[in-house]
Design a protein around this motif. Sequence first.
Motif, mmCIF file in Angstrom:
data_model
loop_
_atom_site.group_PDB
_atom_site.id
_atom_site.type_symbol
_atom_site.label_atom_id
_atom_site.label_comp_id
_atom_site.label_asym_id
_atom_site.label_seq_id
_atom_site.Cartn_x
_atom_site.Cartn_y
_atom_site.Cartn_z
ATOM 1 N N ALA A 157 0.813 -1.180 0.134
ATOM 2 C CA ALA A 157 0.149 -0.059 0.064
ATOM 3 C C ALA A 157 0.768 1.000 0.058
ATOM 4 C CB ALA A 157 -0.907 -0.001 1.339
ATOM 5 N N ASP A 172 2.047 1.770 -3.253
ATOM 6 C CA ASP A 172 0.916 2.124 -4.288
ATOM 7 C C ASP A 172 0.368 3.542 -3.774
ATOM 8 O OD1 ASP A 172 0.948 -0.236 -5.553
ATOM 9 O OD2 ASP A 172 -0.467 -1.088 -4.431
ATOM 10 N N ASP A 181 -0.105 5.036 -0.573
ATOM 11 C CA ASP A 181 -0.815 5.318 0.698
ATOM 12 C C ASP A 181 0.535 5.462 1.775
ATOM 13 O OD1 ASP A 181 -2.010 5.260 3.276
ATOM 14 O OD2 ASP A 181 -3.177 3.519 2.990
ATOM 15 N N ALA A 194 0.267 4.002 5.332
ATOM 16 C CA ALA A 194 -0.064 2.667 5.433
ATOM 17 C C ALA A 194 0.699 1.871 6.284
ATOM 18 C CB ALA A 194 -0.164 1.829 4.318
#
Length: 165
Positions: free
Chosen positions: A63, A66, A68, A71
């Motif tokens: 995450a 990606d 975030d 996260a």
Amino acid sequence: MLRYSTMETPAGPFTLVVAESGAVRASGFTTDVPGLIRLIHPSLRENTEPVDDVGAAQAAVRAYFDGDLTALDGIAVEQHTGGEFMAHAWLVMRDLKPGDPVTYSHYAELSGRPAAIRAAAAACARNAVALIVPCHRVLRTDGSLGGYRWGLPVKSWLLDHESAA
């Protein structure tokens, strides 16, 4: 039993070593699992086994890459040293925000010992849980990258990733 898994990331291969509790005991941009295990304090070392996925920590790393950037905030870690300052400094390091790196001197100040710049740098150098305990967010006093166990290109990539979000 410690479980470990290596995943591909845009910054290079990343290995997580996780306790049965789910807490990360070591992580880094490497495929050298024995070298990573050596970073774990002897009192926290156990037998290890490879797995395809170590669970929540690995999902959080995915995450993060990606986009975030928060996260990793909830992932438990287990590190140990003999020093009270080091343990406190690692907690403070987890509060450093993505896209807002600090200098070693500011990090020492945040850790409660403004004159302890070398101790603050040692906390970065002895951090066994890279990325999750974000030592890459600490820079030299002049703003240059300084050092990073996993290489300056990785540190630079991480800082660029965090500032772009």
